[in-house]
Structure formats: structure tokens, C-alpha cells
Motif scaffolding. Structure first.
Motif, PDB file in Angstrom:
ATOM      1  N   PHE A 280     -14.273  16.396  11.276  1.00 57.46           N
ATOM      2  CA  PHE A 280     -15.049  16.522  12.505  1.00 57.46           C
ATOM      3  C   PHE A 280     -15.521  17.951  12.721  1.00 57.46           C
ATOM      4  N   ARG A 281     -14.739  18.924  12.278  1.00 54.17           N
ATOM      5  CA  ARG A 281     -15.137  20.321  12.450  1.00 54.17           C
ATOM      6  C   ARG A 281     -16.314  20.704  11.569  1.00 54.17           C
ATOM      7  N   ARG A 282     -16.595  19.897  10.552  1.00 49.65           N
ATOM      8  CA  ARG A 282     -17.731  20.182   9.670  1.00 49.65           C
ATOM      9  C   ARG A 282     -19.017  19.513  10.132  1.00 49.65           C
ATOM     10  N   THR A 283     -18.938  18.675  11.138  1.00 54.38           N
ATOM     11  CA  THR A 283     -20.116  17.937  11.552  1.00 54.38           C
ATOM     12  C   THR A 283     -20.788  18.599  12.742  1.00 54.38           C
ATOM     13  N   LYS A 284     -21.988  18.148  13.053  1.00 50.48           N
ATOM     14  CA  LYS A 284     -22.789  18.738  14.118  1.00 50.48           C
ATOM     15  C   LYS A 284     -23.548  17.636  14.833  1.00 50.48           C
ATOM     16  N   ASN A 285     -23.575  17.701  16.161  1.00 50.71           N
ATOM     17  CA  ASN A 285     -24.308  16.726  16.981  1.00 50.71           C
ATOM     18  C   ASN A 285     -23.944  15.297  16.587  1.00 50.71           C
ATOM     19  N   ALA A 286     -22.649  15.042  16.524  1.00 47.58           N
ATOM     20  CA  ALA A 286     -22.165  13.751  16.023  1.00 47.58           C
ATOM     21  C   ALA A 286     -21.482  12.953  17.124  1.00 47.58           C
ATOM     22  N   ALA A 287     -21.526  11.636  16.968  1.00 47.95           N
ATOM     23  CA  ALA A 287     -20.710  10.724  17.760  1.00 47.95           C
ATOM     24  C   ALA A 287     -19.603  10.205  16.850  1.00 47.95           C
ATOM     25  N   VAL A 288     -18.385  10.259  17.318  1.00 48.57           N
ATOM     26  CA  VAL A 288     -17.262   9.728  16.561  1.00 48.57           C
ATOM     27  C   VAL A 288     -17.026   8.285  17.000  1.00 48.57           C
ATOM     28  N   ILE A 289     -17.038   7.383  16.033  1.00 40.45           N
ATOM     29  CA  ILE A 289     -16.807   5.966  16.301  1.00 40.45           C
ATOM     30  C   ILE A 289     -15.422   5.618  15.752  1.00 40.45           C
ATOM     31  N   THR A 290     -14.552   5.135  16.615  1.00 38.37           N
ATOM     32  CA  THR A 290     -13.199   4.800  16.193  1.00 38.37           C
ATOM     33  C   THR A 290     -12.595   3.784  17.152  1.00 38.37           C
ATOM     34  N   GLY A 291     -11.476   3.212  16.755  1.00 42.82           N
ATOM     35  CA  GLY A 291     -10.802   2.243  17.601  1.00 42.82           C
ATOM     36  C   GLY A 291     -10.329   2.859  18.901  1.00 42.82           C
ATOM     37  N   GLY A 292     -10.400   2.088  19.971  1.00 47.45           N
ATOM     38  CA  GLY A 292      -9.995   2.603  21.257  1.00 47.45           C
ATOM     39  C   GLY A 292      -8.512   2.878  21.369  1.00 47.45           C
ATOM     40  N   LEU A 310     -17.562  10.252  22.104  1.00 49.22           N
ATOM     41  CA  LEU A 310     -16.689   9.295  21.420  1.00 49.22           C
ATOM     42  C   LEU A 310     -17.171   7.894  21.768  1.00 49.22           C
ATOM     43  N   ILE A 311     -17.202   7.033  20.758  1.00 51.10           N
ATOM     44  CA  ILE A 311     -17.511   5.618  20.966  1.00 51.10           C
ATOM     45  C   ILE A 311     -16.282   4.837  20.527  1.00 51.10           C
ATOM     46  N   LEU A 312     -15.621   4.230  21.478  1.00 50.08           N
ATOM     47  CA  LEU A 312     -14.359   3.551  21.209  1.00 50.08           C
ATOM     48  C   LEU A 312     -14.594   2.054  21.102  1.00 50.08           C
ATOM     49  N   THR A 313     -14.116   1.472  20.018  1.00 50.11           N
ATOM     50  CA  THR A 313     -14.414   0.070  19.712  1.00 50.11           C
ATOM     51  C   THR A 313     -13.230  -0.835  20.041  1.00 50.11           C
ATOM     52  N   GLY A 314     -13.514  -2.134  20.028  1.00 50.75           N
ATOM     53  CA  GLY A 314     -12.460  -3.128  20.184  1.00 50.75           C
ATOM     54  C   GLY A 314     -12.058  -3.412  21.612  1.00 50.75           C
ATOM     55  N   GLY A 315     -12.758  -2.823  22.588  1.00 52.69           N
ATOM     56  CA  GLY A 315     -12.453  -3.112  23.982  1.00 52.69           C
ATOM     57  C   GLY A 315     -11.213  -2.429  24.521  1.00 52.69           C
ATOM     58  N   HIS A 316     -10.635  -1.474  23.763  1.00 57.25           N
ATOM     59  CA  HIS A 316      -9.429  -0.774  24.218  1.00 57.25           C
ATOM     60  C   HIS A 316      -9.803   0.407  25.103  1.00 57.25           C
ATOM     61  N   ARG A 317      -8.990   0.693  26.086  1.00 58.18           N
ATOM     62  CA  ARG A 317      -9.203   1.832  26.977  1.00 58.18           C
ATOM     63  C   ARG A 317      -8.206   2.932  26.617  1.00 58.18           C
ATOM     64  N   PRO A 318      -8.677   4.183  26.456  1.00 58.50           N
ATOM     65  CA  PRO A 318      -7.753   5.271  26.093  1.00 58.50           C
ATOM     66  C   PRO A 318      -6.878   5.671  27.278  1.00 58.50           C
ATOM     67  N   SER A 319      -5.939   6.529  26.999  1.00 53.60           N
ATOM     68  CA  SER A 319      -5.025   6.982  28.040  1.00 53.60           C
ATOM     69  C   SER A 319      -5.734   7.873  29.047  1.00 53.60           C
ATOM     70  N   GLY A 320      -5.098   8.021  30.210  1.00 52.21           N
ATOM     71  CA  GLY A 320      -5.647   8.917  31.221  1.00 52.21           C
ATOM     72  C   GLY A 320      -5.724  10.348  30.731  1.00 52.21           C
ATOM     73  N   ALA A 321      -4.771  10.749  29.863  1.00 54.07           N
ATOM     74  CA  ALA A 321      -4.787  12.118  29.322  1.00 54.07           C
ATOM     75  C   ALA A 321      -6.041  12.361  28.482  1.00 54.07           C
ATOM     76  N   ILE A 322      -6.403  11.397  27.667  1.00 51.83           N
ATOM     77  CA  ILE A 322      -7.609  11.526  26.842  1.00 51.83           C
ATOM     78  C   ILE A 322      -8.844  11.583  27.733  1.00 51.83           C
ATOM     79  N   LEU A 323      -8.909  10.726  28.733  1.00 56.22           N
ATOM     80  CA  LEU A 323     -10.060  10.725  29.636  1.00 56.22           C
ATOM     81  C   LEU A 323     -10.170  12.061  30.370  1.00 56.22           C
ATOM     82  N   GLY A 324      -9.033  12.593  30.799  1.00 66.22           N
ATOM     83  CA  GLY A 324      -9.047  13.872  31.485  1.00 66.22           C
ATOM     84  C   GLY A 324      -9.491  15.007  30.584  1.00 66.22           C
TER      85      GLY A 324
END
Length: 380
Positions: A280-292, A310-324
Motif C-alpha cells: 500500500f505504501r508503494r501505491t498512489k491515489n488508490a482504493a483498497v478493496i478487502t473484506g469487511g 477503503l471499500i469493504l466487501t461482504g456486508g461486514h462493518r468494521p470496528s468503531g476504532a477503525i471508523l474513528g
């Protein structure tokens, strides 16, 4: 096409050969330019339409054609390529879609061609007849190639074949990031041969610009490959905003901050956290797609300065810490219910679609060509 000796005995194949070699005559004195490219989403459509509008501004009557419809709205049935639709609108053309796009190069068509159910000679005749119709009374025709210059080889309708069929000069649109990209330019130049009128490099970053100007262009021109322009990268032409991406994906926005950021590429978070952070540190103007549910990937993505969302897949919601953390860093988080593979495919379609599909985009490309390319040399 094969040269024939004037003293040779006539054969049954001569009328068909004559038809191919006189396709240029279909347009009379019409000048024909085929805009081809090394890669999909290279700006080819915007360049073709911009050149047509610049020629029209000089008083020429112009026409447009995309012999192979490759950017389709569906895979089967009577699908249409969106590029000819845009051309018809922007160039005020009164032309039928079956002439603007005589071959629908869909997955179904390709399967049928591989099975021998499409006849190349008949397809060439279809293209030639459509060209005749469109070129009548036109000073210039702008023909757009397939997604890449080699698309269509299955039915002998790659861009080089079409250039021969329509007696067209070729303008090659090429991306450039590193010197090794020159290999692709040389390979294409060899394929087009004398029909290649020149190259325009598009979407060139500031970091790559100096090396291209000082080393690559002289190298190519010493080998008889003219370079007519170097168009700098503009974010409006290179991607879509996070807000546009969310709308196209039907995503739920979990973190609102930063939605005006531009996304140009995607990185899939399917590895371990350490590997993910390095990538991720080598990329630029990117969206990361991964499981929620991949909290370690979310954390790694949020630590990389080039990640725009970030684009989170599978309908999962991340933790409040990640959202914060995302809110604090101004990195939006989108959530979708589809799996990662389906989301990547759809997101890549959105990025491709966002590059050259409206009048505003063509306006920007027209300005870039006027400022950074030798338009007169391209059109002469």
C-alpha cells in the motif's frame, strides 16, 4: 494484402482483393486517421473526438467510426459501445449505429468467431461498406481502434488490418511510466509499419516527464517513430471521485470525510498485514478493496499515504476504532454486500468509464492536445 503482378493470370480472388485495396476510395479524397492505443483506458476516445472537433473548427467536415465495438453495455444481444454514442452527440452526426459500429466485438461474438461461425471476409466487407457511407462528402474521417491495437486479430480486424482496409494513417496513444514501456511502442510501430503517423504519450506523470523528453523521445525519433506530443497527467482524466465510485457501486458510506478525493487504481487486500502495508505504501491515489472483517488490512491501508479510500466487501462493518481512525485521517470507508472479486471487477469498470465518457472530459483533452501536442502535424 498481397501485391499482384500486372502480367499475372486473372484469378477468382482478384475482385475481393480489389475491393480491399480500394476501400480508401470509398471516401474519395477523405483523409482518414485511425486512433489506436497500446492499452485500454488510454484516452483514445477523448483524443479521437478532440481531434475531430479541432479539425471541424478549422472548417473541415468530419466523420467518425469505431469498426469494433469493444466497450459494451452487455455481453449478448444487440449491445452497443458507448463511444460511438458519445461521438454522434458531440460531433452532431446523423449516422446509424450499425454504420458507426459495424462489428459488436462482444464475448459472444468472440466465441462464435473462434468456432468458425464468423467469416473475416464478410466482416471486412461490412466495415468497408459502413465506412463508405460515413465518409461520403467528408473531408476527414476519424476511426477509433479497439481497446488495444491488437484486439480483433481473431477475425483479421486488428487495428493494423483496419488501417490497411481503410487506407488510414495511424496515431498511436501510449502510456508511459518506465523506460521498459518503450518495448511496447516499438512492437506496435513494427506492426503498423509505414502507416504509423506518430505517437502521443498520454497521462504522463511529473516524475516520468523529464526522462521521456530527454531520453525516450530522441531514441524513438532516431528510429523513425515520430512523437507528436506528451500529455501530462490530470486527475480529472485519470480517475473518479470517491463519491462517484460509491454511487456507481451502490455502496454505503461509513465514513464521509474525503469523498472528493480521486481514485485512479485499486489494490486488493488479500495478504498478510506486513505485506499489505509494504504494498500500500508503494501505491498512489488508490482504493483498497478487502473484506469487511479484515481489521489488520484496514489498519495497514489507513497507514499508507497513497490510499484514498477503503471499500469493504461482504456486508461486514468494521470496528468503531477503525471508523474513528479513518475519520481522523480523512479517508472515506465504503461498504458493499458483494464479494471482493465481483467488487474489483465492477470498480475497474467504473474507473474505465469515468475517463472519457462525457463532453467535459473531451473538452479537457482538447485543451491538452492544443497545449501539448503538434495538432497540425497529426492532422496533416
Amino acid at each position: 494484402m498481397t501485391d499482384t503482378d500486372s502480367d499475372a493470370e486473372p484469378t477468382d480472388t482478384e475482385p475481393e482483393t480489389a475491393s480491399d485495396t480500394t476501400a480508401a476510395g470509398a471516401g474519395g479524397d477523405t483523409e482518414t486517421l485511425l486512433v489506436s492505443s497500446l492499452a485500454e483506458s488510454s484516452g483514445k476516445t477523448a483524443v479521437a473526438l478532440s481531434l475531430a472537433r479541432l479539425a471541424r473548427a478549422e472548417g473541415d467536415s468530419v466523420g467518425y467510426m469505431k469498426p469494433k465495438g469493444t466497450r459494451l453495455q452487455s455481453n449478448v444481444g444487440k449491445t452497443l459501445d458507448e463511444d460511438p454514442l458519445l461521438a454522434r452527440e458531440l460531433l452532431d452526426l446523423e449516422a446509424e449505429m450499425h454504420d458507426l459500429e459495424p462489428v459488436v466485438y462482444s464475448p459472444t461474438f468472440i466465441e462464435q468467431a473462434i468456432r468458425g461461425r464468423e467469416e473475416p471476409a464478410e466482416l471486412r466487407e461490412r466495415v468497408r461498406e459502413a465506412f463508405e457511407t460515413l465518409a461520403a462528402d467528408r473531408d476527414r474521417m476519424f476511426v477509433e481502434g479497439g481497446g488495444r491495437y491488437d484486439v480483433g486479430g481473431i477475425v483479421e480486424l486488428a487495428d493494423a488490418d483496419i488501417a490497411d482496409l481503410l487506407d488510414a494513417r495511424v496515431l498511436l496513444i501510449a502510456p508511459y511510466e518506465v523506460p521498459a514501456d518503450v518495448d511496447d511502442v516499438i512492437a506496435a510501430a513494427e506492426r503498423f509499419g509505414d502507416r504509423l503517423g506518430g505517437v502521443v504519450f498520454n497521462n504522463v506523470s511529473d516524475a516520468a516527464f523529464d526522462g521521456l523528453e530527454t531520453d525516450v523521445i530522441p531514441f524513438l525519433e532516431d528510429r523513425g517513430i515520430p512523437v507528436h506530443g506528451v500529455l501530462p497527467s490530470e486527475r480529472e482524466l485519470s480517475g473518479v471521485t470517491v463519491a462517484e465510485l460509491a454511487d456507481e457501486l451502490g455502496a454505503t458510506t461509513l465514513v464521509d470525510e474525503g469523498q472528493d478525493a480521486y481514485v485512479e487504481r485499486f489494490a486488493v487486500g488479500a495478504m498478510g498485514a506486513d505485506s499489505a502495508l509494504r504494498r500500500f505504501r508503494r501505491t498512489k491515489n488508490a482504493a483498497v478493496i478487502t473484506g469487511g472483517d479484515r481489521a489488520e488490512i484496514h489498519t495497514a491501508a489507513l497507514e499508507a499515504p497513497g490510499v484514498r479510500c477503503l471499500i469493504l466487501t461482504g456486508g461486514h462493518r468494521p470496528s468503531g476504532a477503525i471508523l474513528g481512525q479513518a475519520s481522523e485521517k480523512g479517508v472515506p470507508i465504503l461498504a458493499v454486500r458483494t464479494d471482493t472479486l465481483a467488487t474489483v471487477e465492477r470498480a475497474e469498470d467504473v474507473i474505465r468509464s469515468g475517463r472519457t465518457r462525457d463532453e467535459a472530459t473531451v473538452d479537457r483533452m482538447q485543451r491538452l492536445l492544443s497545449d501539448h501536442a503538434a495538432v497540425d502535424a497529426i492532422l496533416e
